[in-house]
Design a protein around this motif. Structure first.
Motif, PDB file in Angstrom:
ATOM      1  N   HIS A  61      55.176  45.893 -26.858  1.00  0.00           N
ATOM      2  CA  HIS A  61      54.334  46.068 -27.882  1.00  0.00           C
ATOM      3  C   HIS A  61      52.730  45.909 -27.526  1.00  0.00           C
ATOM      4  O   HIS A  61      52.153  46.240 -28.171  1.00  0.00           O
ATOM      5  CB  HIS A  61      54.781  44.714 -29.196  1.00  0.00           C
ATOM      6  N   TYR A  62      52.686  45.188 -26.548  1.00  0.00           N
ATOM      7  CA  TYR A  62      51.190  44.982 -25.951  1.00  0.00           C
ATOM      8  C   TYR A  62      50.820  46.422 -25.161  1.00  0.00           C
ATOM      9  O   TYR A  62      49.645  46.405 -24.616  1.00  0.00           O
ATOM     10  CB  TYR A  62      51.140  44.028 -25.225  1.00  0.00           C
ATOM     11  N   VAL A  63      51.703  47.287 -24.787  1.00  0.00           N
ATOM     12  CA  VAL A  63      51.563  47.994 -23.743  1.00  0.00           C
ATOM     13  C   VAL A  63      50.757  49.549 -24.315  1.00  0.00           C
ATOM     14  O   VAL A  63      51.526  49.913 -25.565  1.00  0.00           O
ATOM     15  CB  VAL A  63      52.730  48.394 -22.811  1.00  0.00           C
ATOM     16  N   TYR A  64      49.921  50.016 -23.527  1.00  0.00           N
ATOM     17  CA  TYR A  64      49.399  51.505 -24.270  1.00  0.00           C
ATOM     18  C   TYR A  64      50.615  52.317 -23.975  1.00  0.00           C
ATOM     19  O   TYR A  64      51.423  52.247 -22.937  1.00  0.00           O
ATOM     20  CB  TYR A  64      48.324  51.778 -23.446  1.00  0.00           C
ATOM     21  N   PRO A  65      50.692  53.411 -24.893  1.00  0.00           N
ATOM     22  CA  PRO A  65      51.900  54.352 -24.793  1.00  0.00           C
ATOM     23  C   PRO A  65      51.854  55.166 -23.360  1.00  0.00           C
ATOM     24  O   PRO A  65      52.763  55.675 -22.880  1.00  0.00           O
ATOM     25  CB  PRO A  65      51.497  55.285 -25.786  1.00  0.00           C
ATOM     26  N   ALA A  66      50.627  55.085 -22.725  1.00  0.00           N
ATOM     27  CA  ALA A  66      50.677  56.198 -21.671  1.00  0.00           C
ATOM     28  C   ALA A  66      51.117  55.600 -20.304  1.00  0.00           C
ATOM     29  O   ALA A  66      51.331  56.078 -19.369  1.00  0.00           O
ATOM     30  CB  ALA A  66      49.071  56.406 -21.434  1.00  0.00           C
ATOM     31  N   ALA A  67      51.148  54.048 -20.606  1.00  0.00           N
ATOM     32  CA  ALA A  67      51.519  53.298 -19.505  1.00  0.00           C
ATOM     33  C   ALA A  67      53.015  52.582 -19.741  1.00  0.00           C
ATOM     34  O   ALA A  67      52.801  51.934 -20.930  1.00  0.00           O
ATOM     35  CB  ALA A  67      50.496  52.322 -18.558  1.00  0.00           C
ATOM     36  N   VAL A  68      53.767  52.422 -18.970  1.00  0.00           N
ATOM     37  CA  VAL A  68      55.017  51.622 -19.287  1.00  0.00           C
ATOM     38  C   VAL A  68      55.294  50.483 -18.237  1.00  0.00           C
ATOM     39  O   VAL A  68      55.154  50.785 -17.148  1.00  0.00           O
ATOM     40  CB  VAL A  68      56.539  52.388 -19.220  1.00  0.00           C
ATOM     41  N   PHE A  69      55.236  49.350 -18.520  1.00  0.00           N
ATOM     42  CA  PHE A  69      55.308  48.084 -17.744  1.00  0.00           C
ATOM     43  C   PHE A  69      56.415  47.336 -18.029  1.00  0.00           C
ATOM     44  O   PHE A  69      56.963  47.225 -19.021  1.00  0.00           O
ATOM     45  CB  PHE A  69      54.205  47.128 -18.092  1.00  0.00           C
ATOM     46  N   ALA A  70      57.370  47.040 -16.956  1.00  0.00           N
ATOM     47  CA  ALA A  70      58.459  46.308 -17.161  1.00  0.00           C
ATOM     48  C   ALA A  70      57.758  44.595 -17.507  1.00  0.00           C
ATOM     49  O   ALA A  70      56.542  44.204 -16.987  1.00  0.00           O
ATOM     50  CB  ALA A  70      59.217  46.027 -15.811  1.00  0.00           C
ATOM     51  N   SER A  77      46.050  39.107 -17.362  1.00  0.00           N
ATOM     52  CA  SER A  77      45.096  38.935 -18.299  1.00  0.00           C
ATOM     53  C   SER A  77      45.790  39.099 -19.596  1.00  0.00           C
ATOM     54  O   SER A  77      45.501  38.380 -20.613  1.00  0.00           O
ATOM     55  CB  SER A  77      44.130  40.171 -18.520  1.00  0.00           C
ATOM     56  N   VAL A  78      46.776  39.906 -19.934  1.00  0.00           N
ATOM     57  CA  VAL A  78      47.527  39.895 -21.307  1.00  0.00           C
ATOM     58  C   VAL A  78      48.396  38.720 -21.474  1.00  0.00           C
ATOM     59  O   VAL A  78      48.411  38.378 -22.715  1.00  0.00           O
ATOM     60  CB  VAL A  78      48.468  41.413 -21.265  1.00  0.00           C
ATOM     61  N   LYS A  79      49.193  38.116 -20.481  1.00  0.00           N
ATOM     62  CA  LYS A  79      49.654  36.950 -20.463  1.00  0.00           C
ATOM     63  C   LYS A  79      48.729  35.854 -20.898  1.00  0.00           C
ATOM     64  O   LYS A  79      49.111  34.976 -21.716  1.00  0.00           O
ATOM     65  CB  LYS A  79      50.374  36.462 -19.244  1.00  0.00           C
ATOM     66  N   LYS A  80      47.576  35.795 -20.411  1.00  0.00           N
ATOM     67  CA  LYS A  80      46.720  34.651 -20.418  1.00  0.00           C
ATOM     68  C   LYS A  80      46.265  34.696 -22.062  1.00  0.00           C
ATOM     69  O   LYS A  80      45.951  33.712 -22.585  1.00  0.00           O
ATOM     70  CB  LYS A  80      45.559  34.687 -19.459  1.00  0.00           C
ATOM     71  N   GLU A  81      45.744  35.986 -22.382  1.00  0.00           N
ATOM     72  CA  GLU A  81      45.338  36.140 -23.797  1.00  0.00           C
ATOM     73  C   GLU A  81      46.293  35.730 -24.898  1.00  0.00           C
ATOM     74  O   GLU A  81      45.990  35.075 -25.719  1.00  0.00           O
ATOM     75  CB  GLU A  81      44.975  37.720 -23.916  1.00  0.00           C
ATOM     76  N   ARG A  82      47.640  36.040 -24.699  1.00  0.00           N
ATOM     77  CA  ARG A  82      48.849  35.757 -25.628  1.00  0.00           C
ATOM     78  C   ARG A  82      48.817  34.321 -25.501  1.00  0.00           C
ATOM     79  O   ARG A  82      48.884  33.552 -26.700  1.00  0.00           O
ATOM     80  CB  ARG A  82      50.104  36.598 -25.273  1.00  0.00           C
ATOM     81  N   GLU A  83      48.707  33.672 -24.331  1.00  0.00           N
ATOM     82  CA  GLU A  83      48.949  32.317 -24.578  1.00  0.00           C
ATOM     83  C   GLU A  83      47.794  31.201 -25.206  1.00  0.00           C
ATOM     84  O   GLU A  83      48.026  30.483 -25.741  1.00  0.00           O
ATOM     85  CB  GLU A  83      49.023  31.641 -22.993  1.00  0.00           C
ATOM     86  N   ALA A  88      45.800  28.527 -29.833  1.00  0.00           N
ATOM     87  CA  ALA A  88      44.891  28.402 -31.071  1.00  0.00           C
ATOM     88  C   ALA A  88      45.585  28.421 -32.253  1.00  0.00           C
ATOM     89  O   ALA A  88      45.177  27.557 -33.088  1.00  0.00           O
ATOM     90  CB  ALA A  88      43.879  29.443 -30.988  1.00  0.00           C
ATOM     91  N   LEU A  89      46.617  29.256 -32.443  1.00  0.00           N
ATOM     92  CA  LEU A  89      47.466  29.339 -33.621  1.00  0.00           C
ATOM     93  C   LEU A  89      48.054  27.859 -33.761  1.00  0.00           C
ATOM     94  O   LEU A  89      48.120  27.295 -34.917  1.00  0.00           O
ATOM     95  CB  LEU A  89      48.511  30.199 -33.462  1.00  0.00           C
ATOM     96  N   PHE A  90      48.804  27.239 -32.755  1.00  0.00           N
ATOM     97  CA  PHE A  90      49.187  25.836 -32.979  1.00  0.00           C
ATOM     98  C   PHE A  90      48.386  24.903 -33.251  1.00  0.00           C
ATOM     99  O   PHE A  90      48.597  23.794 -33.866  1.00  0.00           O
ATOM    100  CB  PHE A  90      49.988  25.772 -31.707  1.00  0.00           C
ATOM    101  N   THR A  91      47.089  24.915 -32.673  1.00  0.00           N
ATOM    102  CA  THR A  91      45.898  23.992 -32.924  1.00  0.00           C
ATOM    103  C   THR A  91      45.690  23.842 -34.288  1.00  0.00           C
ATOM    104  O   THR A  91      45.621  22.979 -34.792  1.00  0.00           O
ATOM    105  CB  THR A  91      44.788  24.341 -32.128  1.00  0.00           C
ATOM    106  N   ARG A  92      45.540  25.067 -34.867  1.00  0.00           N
ATOM    107  CA  ARG A  92      45.271  25.126 -36.286  1.00  0.00           C
ATOM    108  C   ARG A  92      46.352  24.839 -36.984  1.00  0.00           C
ATOM    109  O   ARG A  92      46.006  23.880 -37.941  1.00  0.00           O
ATOM    110  CB  ARG A  92      44.857  26.683 -36.679  1.00  0.00           C
TER     111      ARG A  92
END
Length: 180
Positions: A61-70, A77-83, A88-92
């Protein structure tokens, strides 16, 4: 003499995401279920178990349509942002719980939220599922689907769907508070 129902610890699962309706559902649960999920220091009885569950959609769901990542090649950077967003969600969410004097545990799982929530309910032997409602109209719900609607039909426990507050009552309360 206490009945068996009163002695049993109630297991409540609150499904949370980054929406305001999700946080409203947490607040609603704290306000209305506090007696059954908080510890009672005067009597020595333990309270129920409150779990806050957040489900990460698969990385696709986080991947651009032009590129497919396993899943193994998802950029750090995507993993870090999600974490960071999850933290932040759990802190709140935990601040809301602490403010109501309720202990809660957190759980993060990955997959399709509607399926994962229903699986968690069954595996954890949850007594009550609390979930917010985004307030989608009939058309949007038909095309996008609704996690709360799916869970209402498939969860193996009672489910409490907390609807967002009405705009009129919120704006009236805000107007009343600001006029004081």
């Amino acid at each position: 003499m206490e009945s068996e129902v009163e002695r049993k610890k109630l297991r409540v699962l609150v499904a949370v995401d980054e929406s305001e309706n999700s946080f409203y559902a947490i607040e609603w649960a704290m306000d209305h279920l506090r007696d059954v999920i908080s510890a009672e220091p005067d009597t020595g009885r333990a309270g129920g178990l409150l779990t806050l569950l957040h489900v990460h959609p698969p990385y696709a769901h986080y991947v651009y349509p032009a590129a497919v990542f396993a899943a193994t090649s998802v950029p750090e950077s995507v993993k870090k942002e999600r974490e960071e967003r999850t933290a932040a969600l759990f802190t709140r969410a935990l601040q809301i719980c602490r403010g109501k004097m309720v202990k809660a545990e957190t759980l993060v799982l990955e997959g399709d939220p509607k399926d994962v929530i229903c699986q968690a309910v069954e595996q954890m032997h949850v007594d009550l599922l609390v979930i917010g409602n985004r307030g989608l109209g009939m058309i949007k719900r038909a095309f996008l689907g609704s996690v709360s609607d799916y869970c209402a039909h498939h969860a193996k426990c009672p489910i409490l769907i907390v609807k967002p507050p009405r705009e009129s009552s919120t704006s009236t309360a805000t107007a009343t508070a600001s006029s004081k």
